[in-house]
Scaffold this active site. Sequence first.
Site, PDB file in Angstrom:
ATOM      1  N   GLY A  40       0.835  -1.226  -0.251  1.00 37.61           N
ATOM      2  CA  GLY A  40       0.071   0.013   0.092  1.00 37.61           C
ATOM      3  C   GLY A  40       0.896   1.138  -0.170  1.00 37.61           C
ATOM      4  N   TYR A  57       9.642 -11.194 -14.439  1.00 35.75           N
ATOM      5  CA  TYR A  57       8.223 -10.471 -13.853  1.00 35.75           C
ATOM      6  C   TYR A  57       7.158 -11.098 -14.673  1.00 35.75           C
ATOM      7  CZ  TYR A  57       5.317  -6.219 -13.527  1.00 35.75           C
ATOM      8  OH  TYR A  57       4.264  -5.455 -13.366  1.00 35.75           O
TER       9      TYR A  57
HETATM   10  N1  SER Z   1       5.228  -0.796 -15.039  1.00 31.86           N
HETATM   11  C1  SER Z   1       5.846  -1.836 -14.747  1.00 31.86           C
HETATM   12  C2  SER Z   1       7.138  -2.253 -15.166  1.00 31.86           C
HETATM   13  O1  SER Z   1       7.683  -1.683 -15.955  1.00 31.86           O
HETATM   14  C3  SER Z   1       4.975  -2.835 -16.051  1.00 31.86           C
HETATM   15  O2  SER Z   1       3.899  -3.433 -15.408  1.00 31.86           O
HETATM   16  O3  SER Z   1       7.724  -3.210 -14.646  1.00 31.86           O
END
Ligand code: SER
Length: 324
Positions: free
Chosen positions: A10, A139
Amino acid sequence: MAERILITGGLGQFGSELAVTLRERHGTDAVIVTDIRDDPDAAGPFVRLDARDGDAVRQIVRSHRITRVYHLAALLSAVSEARPMDAWEINMGGLVAVLEAAREFSLSVFTPSSIGAFGPQTPKEFTPQDTIQRPTSMYGVTKVAGELLCDYYFFKYGVDTRGVRFPGIISNVTPPGGGTTDYAVDIYYAAVQHRRYTCFLQGDTYLDMIYMPDAIKAAIDVMDADPAKLRHRNAFNVTAMSFSPEEQAAYIRRYLPDFEIAYDVDPVRQAIANSWPNSLEDYAARVEWGWQPEYDLDRMTADMLRTLTARLATSSDATAGAPG
Ligand code: SER
């Protein structure tokens, strides 16, 4: 039923602003902000939480009578690439802990996915809702696994899981940390403060972006949508604009004509960006829950420069070209 909302992660870029809007709607005490860091300036209920700790998650849910979770705790793309095992452990471990609590306590759960859930084999232009998802970044691996796991909890256990695939989120309150799209935020701060920005992506790299007010609207509207209308759940493509650093610089020059951009390309983030779509198609979100962004590149640029100029610029010349 009045919602009582838990936010993990958060204190991050998105959570810190989402919490404000949710508290305006539901009341300060109905929104429990949590983060792995302490918040000495908390504006409402705050609990320090490592979202991977399932017992701690369940305890907060029970003691605060939580009904809905915005699970935002995660590592972004560039950090995930530098620390892939941490990314796996944090991004997946946190999600599993939240989904297990959701199963036990019948919570609804919002989980952000990302343009990072796509990969080099995905169609690059107007990337469809349902298409090839073979990301090459850690990711992206965690985002695809997360989408699938959330759908699994819905189909198997009836947990009300929903999510959107966010593009780069641009904002001016809390900076993002460790993402590939961070340049699109940094550029506005540099423009206001120095009239110059050195970008870590090539000038012709197109990526989807969204301004914070629209990102917040997406996260709230998808959770409030009529479940009978949802054909998809995890996760909806949403976008508001697609641009390259060159184009963004040109729009900044409309307001700050002496702004200059230079390039010092980071190969890791460039490779991540190259593996992502150039532009998303978000028809399913529009049809199934009425998604409609308000900010395009020009409107967002005007608002970012106006806000940051008022906050950051000290010299009279720094305010001269800013939009009024
Ligand atoms: N804004 C994110 C990143 O660049 C993409 O989900 O990791």
